[in-house]
Design an enzyme around this catalytic site. Structure first.
Site, mmCIF file in Angstrom:
data_model
loop_
_atom_site.group_PDB
_atom_site.id
_atom_site.type_symbol
_atom_site.label_atom_id
_atom_site.label_comp_id
_atom_site.label_asym_id
_atom_site.label_seq_id
_atom_site.Cartn_x
_atom_site.Cartn_y
_atom_site.Cartn_z
ATOM 1 N N LYS A 11 -61.436 -42.447 12.278
ATOM 2 C CA LYS A 11 -62.293 -41.560 11.491
ATOM 3 C C LYS A 11 -63.179 -42.354 10.524
ATOM 4 C CE LYS A 11 -59.080 -37.671 11.849
ATOM 5 N NZ LYS A 11 -58.506 -36.490 11.133
ATOM 6 N N TYR A 51 -63.417 -29.785 17.157
ATOM 7 C CA TYR A 51 -62.325 -29.150 16.400
ATOM 8 C C TYR A 51 -62.372 -27.622 16.495
ATOM 9 C CZ TYR A 51 -60.736 -33.516 14.196
ATOM 10 O OH TYR A 51 -60.196 -34.760 13.956
ATOM 11 N N ASN A 114 -57.610 -38.969 6.943
ATOM 12 C CA ASN A 114 -56.329 -39.532 7.404
ATOM 13 C C ASN A 114 -56.502 -40.560 8.529
ATOM 14 O OD1 ASN A 114 -56.911 -37.721 9.400
ATOM 15 N ND2 ASN A 114 -54.920 -36.717 9.413
ATOM 16 N N HIS A 117 -57.327 -39.838 14.509
ATOM 17 C CA HIS A 117 -56.954 -38.629 15.252
ATOM 18 C C HIS A 117 -56.346 -39.072 16.575
ATOM 19 C CE1 HIS A 117 -57.152 -34.788 17.360
ATOM 20 N NE2 HIS A 117 -57.599 -35.490 18.382
ATOM 21 N N GLU A 128 -60.027 -33.301 25.362
ATOM 22 C CA GLU A 128 -60.677 -34.163 24.364
ATOM 23 C C GLU A 128 -61.342 -35.372 25.018
ATOM 24 O OE1 GLU A 128 -57.712 -32.994 20.656
ATOM 25 O OE2 GLU A 128 -57.753 -35.062 21.363
HETATM 26 P P1 CMP Z 1 -56.371 -34.426 13.186
HETATM 27 O O1 CMP Z 1 -55.228 -35.035 13.888
HETATM 28 O O2 CMP Z 1 -57.708 -35.028 13.363
HETATM 29 O O3 CMP Z 1 -56.455 -32.882 13.609
HETATM 30 C C1 CMP Z 1 -56.904 -31.867 12.753
HETATM 31 C C2 CMP Z 1 -57.214 -32.369 11.390
HETATM 32 O O4 CMP Z 1 -57.321 -31.382 10.394
HETATM 33 C C3 CMP Z 1 -56.071 -33.233 10.912
HETATM 34 O O5 CMP Z 1 -56.060 -34.429 11.607
HETATM 35 C C4 CMP Z 1 -56.370 -33.344 9.430
HETATM 36 O O6 CMP Z 1 -57.235 -34.423 9.128
HETATM 37 C C5 CMP Z 1 -57.085 -32.031 9.167
HETATM 38 N N1 CMP Z 1 -56.278 -31.176 8.325
HETATM 39 C C6 CMP Z 1 -55.105 -30.611 8.633
HETATM 40 N N2 CMP Z 1 -54.664 -29.880 7.591
HETATM 41 C C7 CMP Z 1 -55.586 -30.001 6.611
HETATM 42 C C8 CMP Z 1 -55.709 -29.492 5.302
HETATM 43 N N3 CMP Z 1 -54.761 -28.704 4.781
HETATM 44 N N4 CMP Z 1 -56.795 -29.816 4.579
HETATM 45 C C9 CMP Z 1 -57.764 -30.620 5.114
HETATM 46 N N5 CMP Z 1 -57.705 -31.130 6.370
HETATM 47 C C10 CMP Z 1 -56.628 -30.831 7.097
#
Ligand code: CMP
Length: 140
Positions: A11, A51, A114, A117, A128
């Site tokens: 990311k 998403y 984070n 993904h 995906e």
């Molecule tokens: P990812 O694995 O990319 O899949 C969905 C993403 O949504 C997840 O990682 C997080 O980065 C994001 N996400 C999930 N929960 C929250 C939240 N409560 N607030 C903001 N982002 C979120």
């Protein structure tokens, strides 16, 4: 054991921290073969499409704007149980819960930023991968 393919995205926070090489090295050291790879910046529309399953979630706008905010590195990883192997390397979605030694423990700042993904199941992995790569872009 099953030979699987999974989609990985480094990311914008991972690219900005300069840890592309570190993260790709973790995949390779774990026996995951990189069979497709690109550096790109998603448009907001591309992020929203990727998403789409989260469209009803309160964080959808924040998530998609963030994913379009800077360059990302998208790859396809192949190996035995690649989907769960990649998720083990990533650690928990919330970095506060991520185990020692995982990518998110090392680099992630928040549940939104984070760092990586990874696909969560074989059907989502297939969807995906097809979202970002033509079949001809995957090497054998
Ligand atoms: P990812 O694995 O990319 O899949 C969905 C993403 O949504 C997840 O990682 C997080 O980065 C994001 N996400 C999930 N929960 C929250 C939240 N409560 N607030 C903001 N982002 C979120």
């Amino acid at each position: 054991m099953a030979l699987e393919r999974t989609l990985s995205i480094i990311k914008p926070d991972g690219v900005a921290q300069g840890v592309i090489g570190d993260i790709l090295n973790r995949f390779e050291k774990a026996g995951l073969k990189i069979v497709a790879l690109k550096l790109t910046q998603l448009s907001l529309q591309e992020a929203e499409g990727f998403y789409a399953v989260h469209r009803a979630r309160p964080f959808f706008g924040e998530l998609t704007e963030y994913m379009a905010s800077g360059p990302v590195v998208i790859s396809v990883l192949e190996g035995e149980n690649a989907i769960s192997a990649n998720r083990d390397l990533m650690g928990a979605t919330n970095p506060a819960e991520a185990a020692e030694g995982t990518i998110r423990k090392a680099f992630a700042r928040s549940i939104g930023e984070n760092t990586v993904h990874g696909s969560d199941a074989p059907d989502t992995a297939a969807t995906e991968i097809a979202y970002f790569f033509a079949t001809t872009e995957l090497v054998n």
